[in-house]
Design an enzyme around this catalytic site. Structure first.
Site: not given
Length: 167
Positions: A15, A49
């Site tokens: 990610s 995130h």
């Protein structure tokens, strides 16, 4: 236009790598999130995130209708889809025809004008799961990854935070 697939194991850095690649393109990046915060642990993961990537992103939450979201966001900044594995899980849970949806996505990628960077998990490197549902998911993820990798211009495999170019 670029279509980039970034794969790897859990906590491999994929990610973070995808965010870096997405920001390398001009324009305001679009984060297409497929995760749903169905419990406190997932809510915390999503918050981490968001905090890590910081501001400056347009956010879209798209648990199922990924092809439509890519069509709606095309023509602007690069889109980061994180992640295809959760999208697949959502499709299976919703009892949608995942193979048809993957085929639609593969076809749609060829028509994109703005870059698309996609994250997926490589789940087939371990032992054979001991139950039918887990084997179905593992097999579907492998087939999905093959299809999307075939449609992608670039494919990277991330291990221990280090990207390896596959395509």
């Amino acid at each position: 236009m670029a279509v980039i697939l970034i794969t790897g194991g859990a906590r491999s850095g994929k990610s973070r790598r995808a965010e870096l690649r997405t920001r390398s393109f001009p324009g305001q990046p679009v984060y297409v999130a497929t995760a749903e915060a169905l419990d406190a642990e997932m809510d915390e993961r999503i918050a981490k995130h968001r905090e890590r990537r910081g501001g400056g992103w347009i956010e879209r939450e798209v648990p199922l209708d990924l092809v439509e979201a890519l069509a709606e966001t095309d023509g602007g900044g690069a889109r980061l889809v994180d992640c295809l594995t959760l999208w697949l899980s959502n499709l299976l849970h919703a009892e949608r025809d995942w193979s048809q949806e993957v085929a639609r996505l593969s076809d749609a990628l060829a028509r994109q004008r703005s870059p698309v960077i996609m994250v997926t998990n490589e789940v087939g490197l371990g032992i054979v799961p001991d139950n039918a549902l887990a084997r179905t998911f593992r097999d579907a993820a492998g087939l999905m990854n093959q299809s999307i990798a075939g449609a992608a211009d670039e494919v990277e495999f991330v291990v221990a935070g280090l990207p390896m170019k596959l395509k």
